[in-house]
Design an enzyme around this catalytic site. Structure first.
Site, PDB file in Angstrom:
ATOM      1  N   HIS A 118       0.812  -1.228   0.000  1.00 32.92           N
ATOM      2  CA  HIS A 118       0.000   0.000   0.000  1.00 32.92           C
ATOM      3  C   HIS A 118       0.840   1.271   0.000  1.00 32.92           C
ATOM      4  O   HIS A 118       0.355   2.338   0.374  1.00 32.92           O
ATOM      5  CB  HIS A 118      -0.972  -0.008   1.193  1.00 32.92           C
ATOM      6  CG  HIS A 118      -2.040  -1.064   1.080  1.00 32.92           C
ATOM      7  ND1 HIS A 118      -2.816  -1.471   2.142  1.00 32.92           N
ATOM      8  CD2 HIS A 118      -2.464  -1.786   0.000  1.00 32.92           C
ATOM      9  CE1 HIS A 118      -3.669  -2.410   1.734  1.00 32.92           C
ATOM     10  NE2 HIS A 118      -3.467  -2.626   0.449  1.00 32.92           N
ATOM     11  N   CYS A 126       3.523  13.762  -7.926  1.00 29.51           N
ATOM     12  CA  CYS A 126       2.591  14.673  -8.597  1.00 29.51           C
ATOM     13  C   CYS A 126       1.503  13.892  -9.332  1.00 29.51           C
ATOM     14  O   CYS A 126       1.813  12.962 -10.085  1.00 29.51           O
ATOM     15  CB  CYS A 126       3.380  15.538  -9.580  1.00 29.51           C
ATOM     16  SG  CYS A 126       2.338  16.514 -10.676  1.00 29.51           S
TER      17      CYS A 126
HETATM   18  C1  BJW Z   1      -3.301  -6.192  16.921  1.00 28.24           C
HETATM   19  C2  BJW Z   1      -2.702  -5.430  17.921  1.00 28.24           C
HETATM   20  C3  BJW Z   1      -1.548  -5.958  18.521  1.00 28.24           C
HETATM   21  C4  BJW Z   1      -4.378  -4.317  17.175  1.00 28.24           C
HETATM   22  N1  BJW Z   1      -1.102  -7.144  18.129  1.00 28.24           N
HETATM   23  N2  BJW Z   1      -2.840  -7.371  16.573  1.00 28.24           N
HETATM   24  C5  BJW Z   1     -12.765  -8.058  -3.097  1.00 28.24           C
HETATM   25  C6  BJW Z   1     -13.870  -8.082  -2.284  1.00 28.24           C
HETATM   26  C7  BJW Z   1     -14.416  -6.903  -1.784  1.00 28.24           C
HETATM   27  C8  BJW Z   1     -13.847  -5.664  -2.092  1.00 28.24           C
HETATM   28  C9  BJW Z   1     -12.742  -5.641  -2.900  1.00 28.24           C
HETATM   29  C10 BJW Z   1     -12.233  -6.814  -3.398  1.00 28.24           C
HETATM   30  N3  BJW Z   1     -11.130  -6.505  -4.147  1.00 28.24           N
HETATM   31  C11 BJW Z   1     -10.968  -5.171  -4.129  1.00 28.24           C
HETATM   32  C12 BJW Z   1     -11.935  -4.602  -3.387  1.00 28.24           C
HETATM   33  C13 BJW Z   1     -12.096  -3.158  -3.121  1.00 28.24           C
HETATM   34  C14 BJW Z   1     -11.221  -2.644  -2.018  1.00 28.24           C
HETATM   35  C15 BJW Z   1     -11.540  -3.391  -0.735  1.00 28.24           C
HETATM   36  O1  BJW Z   1     -10.843  -4.291  -0.307  1.00 28.24           O
HETATM   37  N4  BJW Z   1     -12.597  -2.984  -0.060  1.00 28.24           N
HETATM   38  C16 BJW Z   1     -13.040  -3.616   1.186  1.00 28.24           C
HETATM   39  C17 BJW Z   1     -12.817  -2.677   2.378  1.00 28.24           C
HETATM   40  C18 BJW Z   1     -14.480  -4.002   1.018  1.00 28.24           C
HETATM   41  N5  BJW Z   1      -9.816  -2.758  -2.374  1.00 28.24           N
HETATM   42  C19 BJW Z   1      -9.202  -1.823  -3.099  1.00 28.24           C
HETATM   43  O2  BJW Z   1      -9.797  -0.867  -3.547  1.00 28.24           O
HETATM   44  C20 BJW Z   1      -7.723  -2.026  -3.395  1.00 28.24           C
HETATM   45  N6  BJW Z   1      -7.445  -1.891  -4.786  1.00 28.24           N
HETATM   46  C21 BJW Z   1      -7.873  -2.759  -5.689  1.00 28.24           C
HETATM   47  O3  BJW Z   1      -8.507  -3.730  -5.395  1.00 28.24           O
HETATM   48  O4  BJW Z   1      -7.494  -2.444  -6.981  1.00 28.24           O
HETATM   49  C22 BJW Z   1      -8.035  -3.209  -8.046  1.00 28.24           C
HETATM   50  C23 BJW Z   1      -9.244  -2.494  -8.572  1.00 28.24           C
HETATM   51  C24 BJW Z   1      -9.160  -1.169  -8.897  1.00 28.24           C
HETATM   52  C25 BJW Z   1     -10.285  -0.513  -9.419  1.00 28.24           C
HETATM   53  C26 BJW Z   1     -11.466  -1.184  -9.561  1.00 28.24           C
HETATM   54  C27 BJW Z   1     -11.555  -2.514  -9.197  1.00 28.24           C
HETATM   55  C28 BJW Z   1     -10.417  -3.190  -8.711  1.00 28.24           C
HETATM   56  C29 BJW Z   1      -6.884  -0.951  -2.702  1.00 28.24           C
HETATM   57  C30 BJW Z   1      -6.940  -1.015  -1.226  1.00 28.24           C
HETATM   58  C31 BJW Z   1      -6.122   0.132  -0.617  1.00 28.24           C
HETATM   59  C32 BJW Z   1      -6.226   0.206   0.899  1.00 28.24           C
HETATM   60  N7  BJW Z   1      -5.637   1.401   1.354  1.00 28.24           N
HETATM   61  C33 BJW Z   1      -5.539   1.669   2.803  1.00 28.24           C
HETATM   62  C34 BJW Z   1      -5.001   3.099   2.993  1.00 28.24           C
HETATM   63  C35 BJW Z   1      -3.501   3.166   2.663  1.00 28.24           C
HETATM   64  C36 BJW Z   1      -2.941   4.517   2.896  1.00 28.24           C
HETATM   65  C37 BJW Z   1      -3.029   4.941   4.343  1.00 28.24           C
HETATM   66  O5  BJW Z   1      -2.470   4.299   5.247  1.00 28.24           O
HETATM   67  O6  BJW Z   1      -3.676   5.958   4.573  1.00 28.24           O
HETATM   68  O7  BJW Z   1      -4.671   0.698   3.421  1.00 28.24           O
HETATM   69  S1  BJW Z   1      -7.084   1.431   3.679  1.00 28.24           S
HETATM   70  C38 BJW Z   1      -6.353   0.791   5.159  1.00 28.24           C
HETATM   71  O8  BJW Z   1      -6.781  -0.593   5.367  1.00 28.24           O
HETATM   72  C39 BJW Z   1      -4.836   0.718   4.862  1.00 28.24           C
HETATM   73  C40 BJW Z   1      -4.464  -0.613   5.449  1.00 28.24           C
HETATM   74  O9  BJW Z   1      -3.259  -1.086   4.884  1.00 28.24           O
HETATM   75  C41 BJW Z   1      -5.666  -1.457   5.113  1.00 28.24           C
HETATM   76  C42 BJW Z   1      -5.794  -2.707   5.941  1.00 28.24           C
HETATM   77  O10 BJW Z   1      -5.952  -2.412   7.293  1.00 28.24           O
HETATM   78  P1  BJW Z   1      -5.208  -3.339   8.366  1.00 28.24           P
HETATM   79  O11 BJW Z   1      -3.741  -3.209   8.226  1.00 28.24           O
HETATM   80  O12 BJW Z   1      -5.764  -4.694   8.328  1.00 28.24           O
HETATM   81  O13 BJW Z   1      -5.577  -2.583   9.731  1.00 28.24           O
HETATM   82  P2  BJW Z   1      -6.937  -2.637  10.579  1.00 28.24           P
HETATM   83  O14 BJW Z   1      -6.935  -1.412  11.401  1.00 28.24           O
HETATM   84  O15 BJW Z   1      -8.093  -2.921   9.740  1.00 28.24           O
HETATM   85  O16 BJW Z   1      -6.728  -3.893  11.547  1.00 28.24           O
HETATM   86  C43 BJW Z   1      -5.800  -3.877  12.624  1.00 28.24           C
HETATM   87  C44 BJW Z   1      -5.830  -5.244  13.289  1.00 28.24           C
HETATM   88  O17 BJW Z   1      -4.779  -5.291  14.259  1.00 28.24           O
HETATM   89  C45 BJW Z   1      -7.130  -5.558  14.037  1.00 28.24           C
HETATM   90  O18 BJW Z   1      -7.580  -6.845  13.635  1.00 28.24           O
HETATM   91  C46 BJW Z   1      -6.722  -5.568  15.513  1.00 28.24           C
HETATM   92  O19 BJW Z   1      -7.430  -6.530  16.268  1.00 28.24           O
HETATM   93  C47 BJW Z   1      -5.277  -5.931  15.425  1.00 28.24           C
HETATM   94  N8  BJW Z   1      -4.402  -5.486  16.530  1.00 28.24           N
HETATM   95  N9  BJW Z   1      -3.447  -4.264  18.114  1.00 28.24           N
HETATM   96  C48 BJW Z   1      -1.797  -7.840  17.203  1.00 28.24           C
HETATM   97  N10 BJW Z   1      -0.909  -5.273  19.527  1.00 28.24           N
HETATM   98 ZN    ZN Z   2       4.007  17.509 -11.969  1.00 25.45          ZN
END
Ligand code: BJW
Ligand code: ZN
Length: 250
Positions: A118, A126
């Protein structure tokens, strides 16, 4: 938290490991998660700010969010969970660390090879001509940064919803998942795809899948073993078992 005998035996012999990390691994460093207990973005759904349309509508707001997070990152340090993977990289011949995090903490801990699915919050580019921009900082008073080459809007080099992930990193992550014996899904809620598909792919290809998380997640039902607790405690314990069984606990 109990580690099964099956996992202990695997840790002592395994030569191919693929890891997927998420925001939870950085929680003990003081970086907020997106979702789950203590996720401060609970009030602010990432889907609403982390997309290109939101940025074009209100670049100032989106930049304030990223600037705030960058400021926090300046004051935090990698934790024992990050450090455990630096050691695992040295112990395991075929080790692949895949992260969804943009916080750079794996590299800062000393991991030399990290597949960042990500992007990385420390880089910007840009939206009009793609030129990379350095030293971008935005505060309440400062205007949204503009490109020195063409005047276009500068954005953080992260992957927003609806955007493609870097293809080479994604391919490499899938290949590693497909050939590993052990896959660890650490601190991720497993709701964002395609990243969440990586541990599932590993399991389907025959790997032993272990989830390390404080809570149940969407990936829990796919795992062979659930290690409930903080990654900063559990991961060093997994490394200790690896070292002990390999006679490297000096
Ligand atoms: C602990 C702890 C401790 C706490 N020890 N544990 C298939 C099905 C459905 C939807 C889609 C699909 N394929 C694609 C999609 C669409 C979409 C998607 O997935 N949507 C769903 C939400 C429904 N995906 C996309 O759009 C992706 N692109 C894509 O698919 O492109 C192809 C395409 C393009 C155009 C049209 C069609 C297809 C891109 C996804 C980009 C995600 N971006 C973000 C922001 C990044 C920038 C930023 O940081 O600001 O990425 S969103 C955010 O969520 C960030 C993270 O990397 C990501 C995941 O979150 P993560 O890391 O899992 O964190 P949390 O907070 O959710 O969980 C934390 C966990 O830690 C918890 O479980 C706690 O319990 C635990 N925890 N303390 C151990 N001490
Ligand atoms: Zn430029």
């Amino acid at each position: 938290m109990t580690i099964s005998q099956t996992l202990r035996t695997l840790l002592s012999t395994v030569r191919s490991v693929c890891v997927l990390t998420g925001a939870g691994i950085s929680a003990e460093s003081g970086v907020a998660t997106f979702r789950g207990d203590g996720g401060i973005w609970n009030k602010l759904r990432p889907e609403e700010l982390a997309n290109f349309d939101a940025f074009m509508r209100n670049p100032q707001l989106v930049w304030e969010w990223y600037s705030y997070r960058r400021t926090i990152l300046q004051d935090v340090r990698p934790n024992p969970g990050h450090t455990a993977f630096v050691r695992m990289e040295q112990l395991i011949p075929d080790f692949t660390l895949v992260t969804q995090n943009v916080d750079n903490l794996h590299r800062r801990a000393g991991s030399s090879r990290v597949l960042e699915l990500h992007g990385n919050i420390e880089r910007s580019y840009c939206v009009s001509c793609g030129t990379f921009a350095n030293d971008v900082h935005v505060s309440d008073e400062v205007q949204v940064p503009r490109c020195a080459a063409c005047g276009g809007l500068i954005r953080p080099d992260v992957v927003w919803f609806g955007e493609m992930l870097p293809q080479d990193e994604l391919d490499e992550a899938h290949e590693a998942a497909g050939r590993c014996e052990l896959c660890l899904s650490v601190g991720t809620s497993g709701v964002v795809y395609p990243a969440a598909g990586i541990p599932i792919h590993a399991r389907q290809a025959g790997a032993y899948l272990v989830e390390v998380n404080t809570e149940e997640t969407d990936l829990s039902r796919h795992a062979n073993e659930l290690l409930r607790g903080a990654s900063g405690t559990i991961l060093p314990e997994l490394v200790r078992i690896m070292e002990e069984s390999r006679g490297m606990n000096a």
